[in-house]
Design a protein around this motif. Structure first.
Motif, PDB file in Angstrom:
ATOM      1  N   THR A   9       0.829  -1.203   0.000  1.00 56.60           N
ATOM      2  CA  THR A   9       0.000   0.000   0.000  1.00 56.60           C
ATOM      3  C   THR A   9       0.864   1.254   0.000  1.00 56.60           C
ATOM      4  N   LEU A  10       1.904   1.266   0.808  1.00 53.72           N
ATOM      5  CA  LEU A  10       2.812   2.414   0.854  1.00 53.72           C
ATOM      6  C   LEU A  10       3.557   2.596  -0.466  1.00 53.72           C
ATOM      7  N   ALA A  11       3.964   1.499  -1.087  1.00 52.33           N
ATOM      8  CA  ALA A  11       4.669   1.573  -2.368  1.00 52.33           C
ATOM      9  C   ALA A  11       3.762   2.146  -3.449  1.00 52.33           C
ATOM     10  N   ILE A  12       2.527   1.708  -3.475  1.00 48.01           N
ATOM     11  CA  ILE A  12       1.569   2.213  -4.469  1.00 48.01           C
ATOM     12  C   ILE A  12       1.288   3.693  -4.215  1.00 48.01           C
ATOM     13  N   PHE A  16       2.152   6.748  -6.802  1.00 49.26           N
ATOM     14  CA  PHE A  16       1.097   7.667  -7.230  1.00 49.26           C
ATOM     15  C   PHE A  16       1.473   9.106  -6.886  1.00 49.26           C
ATOM     16  N   GLY A  17       1.983   9.305  -5.680  1.00 45.97           N
ATOM     17  CA  GLY A  17       2.402  10.646  -5.256  1.00 45.97           C
ATOM     18  C   GLY A  17       3.532  11.183  -6.111  1.00 45.97           C
ATOM     19  N   THR A  18       4.469  10.334  -6.468  1.00 46.22           N
ATOM     20  CA  THR A  18       5.579  10.740  -7.332  1.00 46.22           C
ATOM     21  C   THR A  18       5.064  11.136  -8.712  1.00 46.22           C
ATOM     22  N   GLY A  19       4.114  10.383  -9.228  1.00 37.35           N
ATOM     23  CA  GLY A  19       3.522  10.709 -10.527  1.00 37.35           C
ATOM     24  C   GLY A  19       2.845  12.058 -10.519  1.00 37.35           C
ATOM     25  N   ILE A  20       2.161  12.361  -9.433  1.00 34.04           N
ATOM     26  CA  ILE A  20       1.485  13.662  -9.326  1.00 34.04           C
ATOM     27  C   ILE A  20       2.511  14.787  -9.291  1.00 34.04           C
ATOM     28  N   VAL A  21       3.560  14.620  -8.524  1.00 32.49           N
ATOM     29  CA  VAL A  21       4.596  15.651  -8.421  1.00 32.49           C
ATOM     30  C   VAL A  21       5.269  15.866  -9.771  1.00 32.49           C
ATOM     31  N   LEU A  22       5.613  14.791 -10.460  1.00 28.88           N
ATOM     32  CA  LEU A  22       6.256  14.919 -11.766  1.00 28.88           C
ATOM     33  C   LEU A  22       5.339  15.599 -12.777  1.00 28.88           C
TER      34      LEU A  22
END
Length: 74
Positions: A9-12, A16-22
């Motif tokens: 869950t933390l990895a997903i 997802f958070g990294t994708g939003i930031v990028l």
């Protein structure tokens, strides 16, 4: 088993958070394509504005010529 679910869950969530930031920073792979597309749209908008102004000018000239013709006929 509980730890595996938590880690997954933390990895997903991190991915997802990294994708939003990028995406927010325009550093994702599709960003240059979108910038180019946006540039083309801006250029087309400028051309459309120029053509609209020219049409308005020609319409005004037509109206003026029509009025002069009507006056000359009277």
């Amino acid at each position: 088993m509980k730890y595996k679910k938590t880690i997954a869950t933390l990895a997903i969530a991190a991915a997802f958070g990294t994708g939003i930031v990028l995406a927010d920073n325009n550093s994702w792979q599709g960003s240059p394509n979108l910038s180019h597309t946006r540039s083309i749209i801006d250029q087309l908008g400028a051309k459309l504005t120029a053509q609209s102004n020219q049409i308005t000018s020609l319409s005004t000239q037509t109206t003026t010529a029509q009025n002069q013709l009507t006056e000359a006929q009277n």
